[in-house]
Design a protein around this motif. Structure first.
Motif, PDB file in Angstrom:
ATOM      1  N   TRP A   1       0.956  -1.183   0.129  1.00 36.88           N
ATOM      2  CA  TRP A   1      -0.055   0.019   0.025  1.00 36.88           C
ATOM      3  C   TRP A   1       0.858   1.237   0.032  1.00 36.88           C
ATOM      4  CZ3 TRP A   1      -4.444  -1.100  -1.838  1.00 36.88           C
ATOM      5  CH2 TRP A   1      -4.788  -2.645  -1.734  1.00 36.88           C
TER       6      TRP A   1
ATOM      7  N   PHE B   1       1.338   1.613  -3.571  1.00 34.72           N
ATOM      8  CA  PHE B   1       0.118   1.843  -4.325  1.00 34.72           C
ATOM      9  C   PHE B   1      -0.374   3.153  -4.465  1.00 34.72           C
ATOM     10  CE2 PHE B   1      -4.595   2.379  -4.080  1.00 34.72           C
ATOM     11  CZ  PHE B   1      -5.036   1.367  -5.506  1.00 34.72           C
TER      12      PHE B   1
ATOM     13  N   SER C   1      -0.789   4.828  -8.183  1.00 32.07           N
ATOM     14  CA  SER C   1      -2.088   4.966  -8.620  1.00 32.07           C
ATOM     15  C   SER C   1      -2.736   6.207  -8.215  1.00 32.07           C
ATOM     16  CB  SER C   1      -2.759   3.774  -7.900  1.00 32.07           C
ATOM     17  OG  SER C   1      -2.382   2.436  -8.247  1.00 32.07           O
TER      18      SER C   1
END
Length: 214
Positions: free
Chosen positions: A98, A101, A105
């Motif tokens: 994460w 991420f 993203s």
């Protein structure tokens, strides 16, 4: 000797500043509001050719860039602060997942969102379409993360980590906290705890005051 951080209020340097505050490190911030133009970006150029914040200079003179890398490094370098799972902790894989991420993203969307002309020139209609689509993409990513993470008091369980700081700051950006709470209700509960963290109250007021409903 102290750390030097190139950063700006409300920017990706804020979770780094929050982590350093909680660790108790001596640091100074060179304010560089890079989204306001070339002169501000040039302030960072002496330390980072990408002219981006955050850029951290350690007391040894080493340069570290990229918010996720800085946060992971700070957590690993100061284990007593308990701001990240150690390499042999079973939570480590999801922590790394994460932590990467978010910049890959979500954070990356703002390079084009902040200045759509970078991709479409002066076409006003195309710029507005980029703003709308990037906002939807960011909301979708928060939704995906919320469905796949199982928070405790904090995102990785009962311990506050730099991941919590990262999400607490990034969730204040477009499409803002009201939408974040709809798309990521479980994480929304966590970031409210981070907002209310006693050791960070004065810090938030200085570096990222905000209206939760905005």
């Amino acid at each position: 000797m102290s750390f030097t951080l190139y950063g700006a209020a409300g920017s990706g340097s804020v979770p780094v500043e929050a982590a350093m505050t909680l660790i108790g490190l001596d640091y100074r911030v060179i304010e560089a509001v890079t989204w306001e133009g070339e002169a501000e970006r040039d302030k960072v150029a002496v330390a980072n050719p990408m002219r981006q914040v955050p850029t951290l200079i350690t007391p040894d003179g080493e340069t570290i860039t990229e918010s996720a890398a800085i946060l992971i490094w700070l957590a690993d370098a100061h284990p007593k602060a308990r701001l990240g799972p150690s390499i042999d902790d079973p939570r480590r894989a999801q922590f790394l997942r994460w932590m990467t991420f978010i910049p890959a993203s979500i954070y990356s969307m703002f390079w084009v969102r902040d200045e759509p002309s970078r991709l479409v020139g002066d076409d006003a209609a195309a710029q507005e379409q980029i703003r709308q689509r990037t906002a939807e993409r960011i909301a979708e990513c928060w939704r995906v993360m919320d469905r796949q993470i199982t928070p405790g008091r904090f995102l990785l369980g009962d311990d506050l980590s730099v991941l919590d700081l990262y999400v607490a700051v990034a969730s204040r950006w477009t499409p803002r906290r009201a939408r974040f709470a709809i798309e990521a209700p479980r994480m929304a509960e966590v970031v409210r705890r981070v907002d209310a963290r006693p050791g960070l109250q004065d810090f938030w007021a200085r570096r990222f005051p905000f209206d939760e409903g905005a």
